[in-house]
Scaffold this motif. Structure first.
Motif, mmCIF file in Angstrom:
data_model
loop_
_atom_site.group_PDB
_atom_site.id
_atom_site.type_symbol
_atom_site.label_atom_id
_atom_site.label_comp_id
_atom_site.label_asym_id
_atom_site.label_seq_id
_atom_site.Cartn_x
_atom_site.Cartn_y
_atom_site.Cartn_z
ATOM 1 N N ALA A 200 33.056 26.707 50.953
ATOM 2 C CA ALA A 200 33.501 24.824 51.175
ATOM 3 C C ALA A 200 33.113 25.019 52.808
ATOM 4 O O ALA A 200 32.938 24.055 53.272
ATOM 5 N N THR A 201 32.797 26.132 53.499
ATOM 6 C CA THR A 201 32.249 26.392 55.515
ATOM 7 C C THR A 201 30.977 25.396 55.149
ATOM 8 O O THR A 201 30.632 24.294 55.679
ATOM 9 N N ILE A 202 30.108 25.962 54.189
ATOM 10 C CA ILE A 202 28.397 25.134 54.139
ATOM 11 C C ILE A 202 29.251 23.555 53.823
ATOM 12 O O ILE A 202 28.641 22.814 54.894
ATOM 13 N N ALA A 203 29.537 23.065 52.993
ATOM 14 C CA ALA A 203 29.861 21.564 52.917
ATOM 15 C C ALA A 203 30.483 20.853 53.684
ATOM 16 O O ALA A 203 30.252 19.885 54.506
ATOM 17 N N THR A 204 31.321 22.020 54.444
ATOM 18 C CA THR A 204 31.822 20.740 55.975
ATOM 19 C C THR A 204 30.512 20.671 56.874
ATOM 20 O O THR A 204 31.219 19.962 58.104
ATOM 21 N N LEU A 205 29.867 21.891 57.078
ATOM 22 C CA LEU A 205 29.423 22.409 58.218
ATOM 23 C C LEU A 205 28.109 20.648 58.110
ATOM 24 O O LEU A 205 27.218 20.120 59.096
ATOM 25 N N LEU A 206 27.914 20.596 57.234
ATOM 26 C CA LEU A 206 26.840 19.910 56.440
ATOM 27 C C LEU A 206 27.257 18.104 56.356
ATOM 28 O O LEU A 206 26.680 16.968 56.008
ATOM 29 N N GLY A 207 28.899 17.959 56.238
ATOM 30 C CA GLY A 207 29.591 16.947 56.285
ATOM 31 C C GLY A 207 29.718 16.632 54.954
ATOM 32 O O GLY A 207 29.747 15.194 54.561
ATOM 33 N N MET A 208 29.646 17.112 53.912
ATOM 34 C CA MET A 208 30.127 17.098 52.623
ATOM 35 C C MET A 208 31.002 17.025 52.182
ATOM 36 O O MET A 208 32.664 17.512 52.916
ATOM 37 N N ASP A 209 31.778 16.292 50.775
ATOM 38 C CA ASP A 209 33.168 16.340 50.712
ATOM 39 C C ASP A 209 33.120 17.512 49.722
ATOM 40 O O ASP A 209 33.036 17.282 49.042
ATOM 41 N N VAL A 210 34.151 18.258 50.708
ATOM 42 C CA VAL A 210 34.593 19.282 50.224
ATOM 43 C C VAL A 210 35.553 19.329 48.565
ATOM 44 O O VAL A 210 35.683 20.104 48.014
ATOM 45 N N ASP A 211 35.931 18.180 48.492
ATOM 46 C CA ASP A 211 36.909 17.994 47.255
ATOM 47 C C ASP A 211 35.859 17.112 46.167
ATOM 48 O O ASP A 211 36.585 17.020 44.695
ATOM 49 N N ALA A 212 34.308 17.374 46.419
ATOM 50 C CA ALA A 212 33.705 16.366 45.397
ATOM 51 C C ALA A 212 33.355 17.705 44.488
ATOM 52 O O ALA A 212 33.011 18.724 43.948
ATOM 53 N N ALA A 213 33.318 16.771 42.762
ATOM 54 C CA ALA A 213 33.016 18.101 42.313
ATOM 55 C C ALA A 213 31.844 18.471 41.978
ATOM 56 O O ALA A 213 31.217 17.585 41.702
ATOM 57 N N ASN A 214 32.020 19.443 41.925
ATOM 58 C CA ASN A 214 29.843 20.451 42.013
ATOM 59 C C ASN A 214 29.602 19.566 43.070
ATOM 60 O O ASN A 214 28.272 19.360 42.810
ATOM 61 N N GLY A 215 29.842 19.383 44.452
ATOM 62 C CA GLY A 215 29.121 19.361 45.131
ATOM 63 C C GLY A 215 27.655 20.349 45.695
ATOM 64 O O GLY A 215 27.044 20.038 45.480
ATOM 65 N N LEU A 216 28.316 22.111 45.469
ATOM 66 C CA LEU A 216 27.731 23.013 45.038
ATOM 67 C C LEU A 216 28.557 23.665 44.566
ATOM 68 O O LEU A 216 29.243 23.972 43.710
ATOM 69 N N ASP A 217 26.401 24.261 43.406
ATOM 70 C CA ASP A 217 26.712 25.273 43.126
ATOM 71 C C ASP A 217 27.508 26.353 43.363
ATOM 72 O O ASP A 217 27.774 26.845 44.386
ATOM 73 N N ALA A 218 28.557 27.633 43.273
ATOM 74 C CA ALA A 218 29.393 28.964 43.576
ATOM 75 C C ALA A 218 27.884 29.879 43.501
ATOM 76 O O ALA A 218 27.583 29.710 42.965
ATOM 77 N N MET A 219 28.691 30.546 44.572
ATOM 78 C CA MET A 219 28.228 31.255 44.629
ATOM 79 C C MET A 219 28.197 32.908 44.156
ATOM 80 O O MET A 219 28.804 32.971 43.498
ATOM 81 N N ARG A 220 26.357 33.466 43.744
ATOM 82 C CA ARG A 220 26.735 34.319 42.482
ATOM 83 C C ARG A 220 26.935 35.716 43.387
ATOM 84 O O ARG A 220 26.810 35.442 45.133
ATOM 85 N N ASN A 221 27.532 36.406 43.182
ATOM 86 C CA ASN A 221 27.968 37.931 44.314
ATOM 87 C C ASN A 221 26.975 38.424 44.806
ATOM 88 O O ASN A 221 25.585 38.211 43.871
ATOM 89 N N ALA A 222 26.498 39.082 45.470
ATOM 90 C CA ALA A 222 25.180 39.515 46.826
ATOM 91 C C ALA A 222 24.830 39.066 46.973
ATOM 92 O O ALA A 222 23.651 39.233 46.937
ATOM 93 N N PHE A 223 24.267 37.304 46.535
ATOM 94 C CA PHE A 223 23.667 36.291 46.704
ATOM 95 C C PHE A 223 24.561 35.704 48.069
ATOM 96 O O PHE A 223 25.227 35.995 48.839
#
Length: 275
Positions: A200-223
């Motif tokens: 959510a933070t990356i999407a907001t800083l990049l000016g993306m729509d945070v509520d858009a489905a599948n805008g960015l993939d989920a982060m994997r653990n320890a990635f």
């Protein structure tokens, strides 16, 4: 002046394995999560070894003292004159324990302090915290479907909205940037946080729509992900340099379940979410 921001997600917990919504519940890393952060911590410490040199240049009292019989003393000037001493790193972490554990694996190798910040906490999931998706679907089927469609059905249960999480995270990062704006040299901000918070933070800083489905993939653990920040007369420009990267070993092993020698006979296998 901050020019790079690295965001590392914590390692696996038992609640991750059970596919429960952790939110801001306190839960430690499990054995596989500890292995994951050890692998990522080592890989990142190799990449950012300059941060140890920089820290020692600023704090030469941390250098070991040579024994009296030594023909020469430890030379602190080597550290001060090294190009690495011209940039700095600050490590900040969510105050939730699983994030603290993750942060220290990396920071301790380089001799860096970890600064705790509750603003880096995971998205709050209200009354859904600790529940599995199956449990939520059974009790609140309509709200569950709305949540999965990114339509906000979760908000009726005290869940923090994606937009709120993104704004909280982006403002936190911006506050660090403002604080370091007049600090000489280049600085890397190393952030240890949580999956939903990072996306959510990356999407907001990049000016993306945070509520858009599948805008960015989920982060994997320890990635980790990395943003570059360009400072200009017309304002700051954010660039996504890396997203959802892990150590090389993750390409050759079952990252989510860890090596076989860590799995006890009673441990279930992690499975991707279906549907």
């Amino acid at each position: 002046m901050i020019t790079d921001i690295v965001m590392l997600r914590h390692g696996r917990t038992s609640m991750n394995l059970e596919r429960r919504l952790q939110g801001q519940v306190e839960v430690p890393l499990d054995i596989v999560g500890q292995w994951q952060v050890d692998q990522s911590g080592l890989a990142l410490a190799q990449r950012y070894y300059w941060a140890k040199v920089s820290n020692l240049a600023t704090h030469p009292e941390l250098l070991p003292e040579a024994p009296v019989a030594a023909v020469r003393a430890v030379d602190a000037e080597e550290y001060r004159k090294a190009p690495a001493s011209q940039r700095t790193m600050v490590v900040v972490s969510s105050d939730l324990f699983r994030a603290q554990q993750t942060a220290h694996v990396f920071a301790d190798i380089l001799g860096l302090d970890v600064h705790l910040d509750p603003r880096l906490r995971e998205r709050g999931f209200g009354e859904w915290e600790g529940m599995t998706r199956e449990e939520i679907r059974e009790r609140w089927p309509e709200d569950f479907r709305s949540w999965r469609r990114h339509e906000g059905g979760e908000l009726a249960h005290g869940v923090e909205s994606r937009r709120e999480v993104g704004e909280r995270g982006a403002e936190t990062i911006r506050s660090y940037v403002r604080q370091a704006r007049d600090v000489p040299g280049e600085e890397t901000l190393f952030v240890v946080s949580h999956g939903s918070w990072i996306v959510a933070t990356i999407a907001t800083l990049l000016g993306m729509d945070v509520d858009a489905a599948n805008g960015l993939d989920a982060m994997r653990n320890a990635f980790w992900s990395r943003l570059s920040l360009e400072h200009g007369a017309d304002g700051d420009r954010w660039l996504l340099a890396e997203f959802n990267h892990g150590p090389q070993i993750a390409e050759f092993v079952d990252w989510e379940n860890g090596p076989e020698q860590l799995r006890n006979p009673d441990m279930p296998m992690w499975r991707p979410i279906a549907g």
